[in-house]
Design a protein around this motif. Structure first.
Motif, PDB file in Angstrom:
ATOM      1  N   UNK A 193      50.134  11.275  42.739  1.00  0.00           N
ATOM      2  CA  UNK A 193      50.603  12.592  43.167  1.00  0.00           C
ATOM      3  C   UNK A 193      51.962  12.910  42.556  1.00  0.00           C
ATOM      4  N   UNK A 194      52.850  11.931  42.565  1.00  0.00           N
ATOM      5  CA  UNK A 194      54.180  12.161  41.990  1.00  0.00           C
ATOM      6  C   UNK A 194      54.081  12.419  40.493  1.00  0.00           C
ATOM      7  N   UNK A 195      53.232  11.645  39.804  1.00  0.00           N
ATOM      8  CA  UNK A 195      53.084  11.829  38.366  1.00  0.00           C
ATOM      9  C   UNK A 195      52.509  13.186  38.007  1.00  0.00           C
ATOM     10  N   UNK A 196      51.483  13.629  38.725  1.00  0.00           N
ATOM     11  CA  UNK A 196      50.883  14.938  38.461  1.00  0.00           C
ATOM     12  C   UNK A 196      51.870  16.062  38.729  1.00  0.00           C
ATOM     13  N   UNK A 197      52.620  15.946  39.816  1.00  0.00           N
ATOM     14  CA  UNK A 197      53.567  17.005  40.164  1.00  0.00           C
ATOM     15  C   UNK A 197      54.726  17.078  39.178  1.00  0.00           C
ATOM     16  N   UNK A 198      55.187  15.930  38.697  1.00  0.00           N
ATOM     17  CA  UNK A 198      56.288  15.935  37.731  1.00  0.00           C
ATOM     18  C   UNK A 198      55.875  16.604  36.429  1.00  0.00           C
ATOM     19  N   UNK A 199      54.582  16.542  36.089  1.00  0.00           N
ATOM     20  CA  UNK A 199      54.082  17.200  34.880  1.00  0.00           C
ATOM     21  C   UNK A 199      53.525  18.592  35.180  1.00  0.00           C
ATOM     22  N   UNK A 200      53.726  19.026  36.429  1.00  0.00           N
ATOM     23  CA  UNK A 200      53.279  20.362  36.865  1.00  0.00           C
ATOM     24  C   UNK A 200      51.767  20.544  36.713  1.00  0.00           C
ATOM     25  N   UNK A 201      51.025  19.485  36.885  1.00  0.00           N
ATOM     26  CA  UNK A 201      49.563  19.559  36.903  1.00  0.00           C
ATOM     27  C   UNK A 201      49.149  19.785  38.361  1.00  0.00           C
ATOM     28  N   UNK A 202      49.505  20.963  38.865  1.00  0.00           N
ATOM     29  CA  UNK A 202      49.401  21.209  40.298  1.00  0.00           C
ATOM     30  C   UNK A 202      47.963  21.425  40.761  1.00  0.00           C
ATOM     31  N   UNK A 203      47.082  21.906  39.889  1.00  0.00           N
ATOM     32  CA  UNK A 203      45.678  22.057  40.275  1.00  0.00           C
ATOM     33  C   UNK A 203      45.050  20.686  40.548  1.00  0.00           C
ATOM     34  N   UNK A 204      45.282  19.724  39.619  1.00  0.00           N
ATOM     35  CA  UNK A 204      44.757  18.383  39.835  1.00  0.00           C
ATOM     36  C   UNK A 204      45.393  17.741  41.069  1.00  0.00           C
ATOM     37  N   UNK A 205      46.708  18.004  41.260  1.00  0.00           N
ATOM     38  CA  UNK A 205      47.411  17.443  42.417  1.00  0.00           C
ATOM     39  C   UNK A 205      46.835  17.982  43.721  1.00  0.00           C
ATOM     40  N   UNK A 206      46.491  19.273  43.734  1.00  0.00           N
ATOM     41  CA  UNK A 206      45.905  19.876  44.933  1.00  0.00           C
ATOM     42  C   UNK A 206      44.539  19.273  45.243  1.00  0.00           C
ATOM     43  N   UNK A 207      43.725  19.077  44.197  1.00  0.00           N
ATOM     44  CA  UNK A 207      42.414  18.448  44.399  1.00  0.00           C
ATOM     45  C   UNK A 207      42.580  17.006  44.895  1.00  0.00           C
ATOM     46  N   UNK A 208      43.622  16.319  44.403  1.00  0.00           N
ATOM     47  CA  UNK A 208      43.881  14.958  44.861  1.00  0.00           C
ATOM     48  C   UNK A 208      44.214  14.947  46.346  1.00  0.00           C
ATOM     49  N   UNK A 209      45.004  15.918  46.766  1.00  0.00           N
ATOM     50  CA  UNK A 209      45.356  16.010  48.181  1.00  0.00           C
ATOM     51  C   UNK A 209      44.116  16.245  49.040  1.00  0.00           C
ATOM     52  N   UNK A 210      43.258  17.164  48.615  1.00  0.00           N
ATOM     53  CA  UNK A 210      42.042  17.433  49.393  1.00  0.00           C
ATOM     54  C   UNK A 210      41.141  16.200  49.463  1.00  0.00           C
ATOM     55  N   UNK A 211      41.148  15.395  48.379  1.00  0.00           N
ATOM     56  CA  UNK A 211      40.308  14.197  48.395  1.00  0.00           C
ATOM     57  C   UNK A 211      40.799  13.179  49.406  1.00  0.00           C
ATOM     58  N   UNK A 212      42.069  13.297  49.813  1.00  0.00           N
ATOM     59  CA  UNK A 212      42.609  12.372  50.801  1.00  0.00           C
ATOM     60  C   UNK A 212      42.055  12.661  52.190  1.00  0.00           C
ATOM     61  N   UNK A 213      41.724  13.922  52.472  1.00  0.00           N
ATOM     62  CA  UNK A 213      41.348  14.301  53.829  1.00  0.00           C
ATOM     63  C   UNK A 213      40.116  13.562  54.332  1.00  0.00           C
ATOM     64  N   UNK A 214      39.123  13.345  53.432  1.00  0.00           N
ATOM     65  CA  UNK A 214      37.869  12.761  53.891  1.00  0.00           C
ATOM     66  C   UNK A 214      37.990  11.284  54.240  1.00  0.00           C
ATOM     67  N   UNK A 215      39.024  10.607  53.667  1.00  0.00           N
ATOM     68  CA  UNK A 215      39.079   9.158  53.859  1.00  0.00           C
ATOM     69  C   UNK A 215      39.921   8.741  55.055  1.00  0.00           C
TER      70      UNK A 215
END
Length: 491
Positions: A193-215
């Motif tokens: 998450x930190x790596x994606x956000x530092x590179x401003x890959x916010x769409x991938x970061x958002x999908x990563x966050x949503x993937x956390x909810x199910x687990x």
């Protein structure tokens, strides 16, 4: 002074005897002599570990290698920690190839778990930017039955890639983790998450966050708040405040399982009208603090994260909320707070954490906390104030000063020009079987000569020689001239 040998020798007794020796080569001599004095005696793994640690710490890598080979020939059962210590000693001596050779020879030893040794060597190779060696070593050993987990290495590799601004490759590794028979943990999500956000890959970061909810569990996982906060603050920095508020609501509902009152209290109007980026972050962090499922782990995760980022005020707010909810802050939180205060130059405030704040909360400092305060005080040229914590540590049960404690104080006194005080710390250090690096001893001897304390300088030089260490040319020359003057004055 001779060794008082017991009538019957046990490995534990021998460990105590060799640890009491001030000279590492004398300790090795005692270690070797034991087998001849007691024909039925046999070294075990812990004794070998003690001897290897002593030799490695004092820079005697050749002798350490000989003892390691002797342990292999004895085929005694040994623990992974012995090789961790040896690998680090080789690395500190600039002998990374020797460290790799040792690891590759582990099948010849009676050791059933190589996990920590592999992770330690991989860390060293990463620090030295030897990524090809890292990958080759991992591929050769990751599926061996002696290596219990691959998640640590994959997290390490993702962290390296993120630092290299290749979060796309890190994301690929993350997605392939399940094929490695391991699953992402909290650290995996935090790194990516930190790596994606530092590179401003916010769409991938958002999908990563949503993937956390199910687990996460039905009760929510408060420790994940540090991952959520990373994305929310990145959205604010990218002037996507409205999206950040929208995701905050989902985090509170689905991620943290917060009570409805928490996300209904969000001031949407204030967030969307006139609030600058920093104000937005404050509002979001306050909402997260209120929305955390109350537990020591969740509060600790957020407080430590704030302090690690140097956000002392925000960390203090989490502590206040913990107190309000009836939770006792962990020692780890105070470690992070002291480190943040010292890094910010607020050493007096860091001292107050140990001297008053922790005392009020009935929380006992540990060795890491004391060392942190000592390091901060010495950095601010307050070594005289720092030495009182050495005395406190010596009086506290289970908190004996370690090598870092003594070395920091000796360096601190030398930087303050208080060489006599530094030599007194050195006496305590040697009585506890710790040996300074040759470079530090050189500096101390030069300083003692400069202030005219020739007797103590000579004693320190003799200590250096007794440790089988060779002073540098400058010190040898200075010692020779000053020693002559000293003798003449005595006559």
């Amino acid at each position: 002074m001779g060794i008082r040998w017991p009538r019957v020798l046990t490995p534990k007794q021998l460990s105590q005897i060799i640890q009491s020796q001030k000279n590492p080569l004398k300790a090795l001599q005692v270690f070797d002599e034991a087998k001849f004095k007691y024909p039925t005696y046999h070294h075990n793994g812990p004794v070998y570990g003690t001897m290897i640690n002593i030799l490695g710490r004092s820079g005697r890598t050749a002798e350490m290698k000989r003892v390691i080979n002797q342990m292999k020939d004895d085929s005694c059962e040994c623990h992974d920690s012995i090789f961790v210590s040896a690998i680090r000693s080789y690395a500190q001596a600039g002998l990374t190839n020797e460290a790799m050779s040792l690891f590759k020879s582990l099948p010849e030893f009676n050791c059933i778990d190589w996990t920590r040794s592999l992770n330690t060597l991989l860390e060293i190779l990463v620090e030295e930017s030897k990524l090809e060696s890292v990958c080759q070593l991992f591929l050769e050993n990751s599926y061996r039955w002696e290596v219990k987990s691959r998640a640590y290495f994959l997290n390490l590799l993702m962290n390296v890639l993120c630092r290299m601004k290749r979060s796309d490759l890190a994301l690929h590794i993350f997605q392939e983790m399940s094929y490695q028979n391991c699953y992402p943990n909290k650290e995996s999500y935090r790194i990516l998450m930190r790596g994606l956000c530092e590179e401003k890959r916010l769409n991938e970061a958002t999908h990563l966050l949503y993937s956390m909810f199910w687990r996460i569990s039905q009760k929510g996982s408060g420790e994940d708040v540090v991952v959520y906060r990373t994305l929310l603050e990145a959205l604010c920095d990218n002037e996507e405040g409205e999206e950040a508020i929208n995701i905050l609501g989902k985090v509170l509902r689905k991620g943290l399982k917060a009570p409805k009152r928490c996300y209904k209290q969000i001031d949407h109007f204030r967030c969307q009208n006139g609030a600058d980026t920093e104000d937005m972050k404050v509002l979001i962090n306050e909402a997260l603090i209120r929305g955390i499922v109350p537990s020591s782990d969740s509060y600790s995760a957020m407080a430590v994260d704030f302090y690690a980022e140097g956000k002392i005020d925000e960390g203090n707010k989490v502590l206040t909320e913990m107190h309000h909810r009836g939770f006792k802050p962990s020692v780890g939180i105070y470690e992070a707070k002291v480190a943040a205060l010292c890094s910010d130059g607020q050493v007096d405030e860091a001292v107050a954490v140990i001297d008053s704040e922790m005392m009020r909360k009935n929380c006992v400092p540990n060795i890491q906390l004391y060392n942190g305060v000592i390091k901060g005080l010495c950095h601010e040229r307050k070594s005289t104030s720092a030495v009182k914590y050495l005395e406190r540590m010596s009086r506290q049960v289970g908190c004996a000063p370690n090598y870092e404690t003594y070395e920091t104080l000796v360096d601190g006194f030398c930087k303050d020009g208080k060489y006599v005080e530094a030599s007194k710390i050195l006496e305590q250090m040697s009585s506890n079987s710790f040996w300074l690096r040759v470079e530090t001893l050189n500096s101390l001897i030069q300083g003692l000569c400069q202030v005219g304390d020739l007797h103590t300088a000579i004693m320190c030089l003799e200590d250096m020689i007794s440790l089988a260490s060779t002073p540098n040319i400058q010190v040898s020359f200075e010692y020779k001239s000053e020693y002559t003057s000293f003798i003449q004055n005595r006559l």
